[in-house]
Design an enzyme around this catalytic site. Structure first.
Site, mmCIF file in Angstrom:
data_model
loop_
_atom_site.group_PDB
_atom_site.id
_atom_site.type_symbol
_atom_site.label_atom_id
_atom_site.label_comp_id
_atom_site.label_asym_id
_atom_site.label_seq_id
_atom_site.Cartn_x
_atom_site.Cartn_y
_atom_site.Cartn_z
ATOM 1 N N ARG A 1 126.856 43.918 39.947
ATOM 2 C CA ARG A 1 126.912 44.836 41.110
ATOM 3 C C ARG A 1 127.830 45.100 41.737
ATOM 4 O O ARG A 1 128.343 44.101 42.534
ATOM 5 C CB ARG A 1 125.438 44.501 42.130
ATOM 6 C CG ARG A 1 125.765 45.291 43.471
ATOM 7 C CD ARG A 1 124.413 44.997 44.189
ATOM 8 N NE ARG A 1 124.028 43.797 44.510
ATOM 9 C CZ ARG A 1 124.668 42.966 45.262
ATOM 10 N NH1 ARG A 1 125.628 43.499 46.262
ATOM 11 N NH2 ARG A 1 124.274 41.810 45.846
ATOM 12 N N HIS B 1 124.740 45.378 48.225
ATOM 13 C CA HIS B 1 123.341 45.272 47.810
ATOM 14 C C HIS B 1 122.655 46.708 48.210
ATOM 15 O O HIS B 1 122.121 47.388 47.435
ATOM 16 C CB HIS B 1 122.609 44.180 48.536
ATOM 17 C CG HIS B 1 121.052 44.244 48.390
ATOM 18 N ND1 HIS B 1 120.479 44.129 47.258
ATOM 19 C CD2 HIS B 1 119.920 44.585 49.217
ATOM 20 C CE1 HIS B 1 119.172 44.257 47.327
ATOM 21 N NE2 HIS B 1 118.886 44.326 48.376
ATOM 22 N N TYR C 1 129.573 37.004 51.202
ATOM 23 C CA TYR C 1 129.071 35.990 50.228
ATOM 24 C C TYR C 1 129.955 36.313 48.956
ATOM 25 O O TYR C 1 129.207 35.255 47.813
ATOM 26 C CB TYR C 1 127.606 36.106 50.142
ATOM 27 C CG TYR C 1 127.095 37.567 49.572
ATOM 28 C CD1 TYR C 1 127.118 38.076 48.169
ATOM 29 C CD2 TYR C 1 126.674 38.372 50.708
ATOM 30 C CE1 TYR C 1 126.664 39.379 47.871
ATOM 31 C CE2 TYR C 1 126.159 39.671 50.165
ATOM 32 C CZ TYR C 1 126.314 40.022 48.836
ATOM 33 O OH TYR C 1 125.839 41.241 48.705
#
Length: 365
Positions: free
Chosen positions: A260, A264, A273
């Protein structure tokens, strides 16, 4: 499909790959490379999908969409999932699978209705044979198995392809669906898009299995890993899985190794992260650039054809902009529609109370 149990050791099997990161062919004894015309169609679809992802992201920033989970970088998975299905088959998507739903033939404006805050999925699932996009993780997988099993009981030749992410494999519904599908030999293809993160939780914190494909073997479901940024390999592997289900071979689990690229959703700060270096590593393996390089190297993509594809992508983006610029007229009565097949007395009382209040407010104007 992988069937030799000796392959499934403590090491993850190498993913099937037909095109490397530079677009060069990779020899494979089992899976043939799709023809040039097929690859051109897949390139066109991925180009449209990439533009749709970009346009939807812009509409979020403009306040036209409430949220958009982008599949930028995963377009190969999206396009292949829809491309291998026949008209009579079903697709069960997640919230990140807008491109797959559009590729299945659903109007993109209708697909985005849910993500702008509508109370329904925006399209007719039965007419398109596309289930509503599922927001809760993995809940659609058991439904997918149920549809496939029911179709078989009716004697129908129907395959169901269910999409999910790596995070969904940590949910109980995933395991129940695999077990149900295996026991009843349901014609379901589970396509797990391993994009490395369940929101901010990396795969290493979700599972210590050598691969997600191993989870299929644990339930007696044939499984295979595939390069999720190689649309040629995806189509070849998924074609075989669909054929397996159609000939009574039961379910298949396909793990697509992908990434990805974007956050998100628009509500997520991915820099907290993961590193820029990691993103750059995967961006260099972009599925569009890979296929484009292959087509150019084989003189299959000329400037006129590429301009045609780009124009189509812009047409879809314009259609989405125009469609979402129209503000829907909310109908308060819809609060009570489709709650029960036969409205309860309490629901009828509440509806009447609302109608009375709205009529009073109208008279007061």
């Amino acid at each position: 499909m992988v069937s030799d149990r000796s392959v499934w050791t403590s090491e993850a099997p190498e993913p099937v790959r037909l095109l490397d990161a530079d677009g060069a062919m990779v020899a494979d004894d089992r899976y043939p490379l799709p023809g040039v015309e097929v690859l051109l169609r897949r390139y066109r679809s991925m180009l449209v999908g990439r533009r749709l992802n970009e346009q939807a992201g812009a509409l979020v920033r403009q306040g036209r969409l409430a949220v958009y989970p982008s599949s930028h970088g995963q377009e190969a998975c999206q396009v292949a999932a829809a491309a291998v299905l026949r008209e009579r088959d079903w697709l069960f998507p997640t919230y990140r699978d807008t491109v797959a739903v559009v590729e299945r033939g659903v109007d993109p404006v209708e697909v985005l209705t849910m993500l702008r805050g509508g109370w329904h999925c925006g399209y007719d699932p039965v007419a398109h044979r596309v289930a509503p996009q599922a927001t809760p993780l993995a809940t659609q997988l058991s439904h997918a198995v149920g549809v496939a099993h029911a179709a078989r009981l009716r004697g129908e030749d129907t395959i169901v392809l269910a999409l999910c992410g790596d995070g969904a494999t940590s949910e109980g519904d995933f395991h129940e669906a695999l077990n149900f599908a295996a026991v009843f030999a349901a014609p379901v293809v589970f396509l797990v898009q391993d994009n490395k993160y369940a929101i901010s939780v990396p795969l290493a914190r979700q599972s210590v299995a050598p691969s997600l494909a191993h989870k299929g073997i644990g339930y007696g479901v044939p499984a295979v890993r595939v390069d999720g940024n190689d649309v040629a390999a995806l189509c070849a592997v998924l074609d075989e899985a669909v054929a397996r289900g159609a000939t009574g071979g039961g379910p298949t689990l396909v793990e697509a190794d992908t990434y990805r690229i974007q956050a998100h959703t628009n509500a997520d700060d991915a820099t907290r992260y993961r590193t820029d270096e990691e993103v750059r590593h995967w961006a260099a393996r972009d599925p569009l650039a890979r296929l484009r390089a292959h087509l150019l190297a084989h003189d299959a993509l000329d400037p006129d054809r590429e301009a045609e594809f780009t124009a189509e992508a812009e047409r879809v983006a314009a259609q989405v902009r125009a469609g979402l610029a129209v503000e829907p007229a909310p109908d308060p009565a819809e609060l009570f529609a489709h709650v029960h097949a036969r409205p309860t007395p309490q629901l009828a009382e509440q509806e009447q109370l609302l109608r009375t209040e709205l009529a009073a407010a109208q008279e007061a104007r």
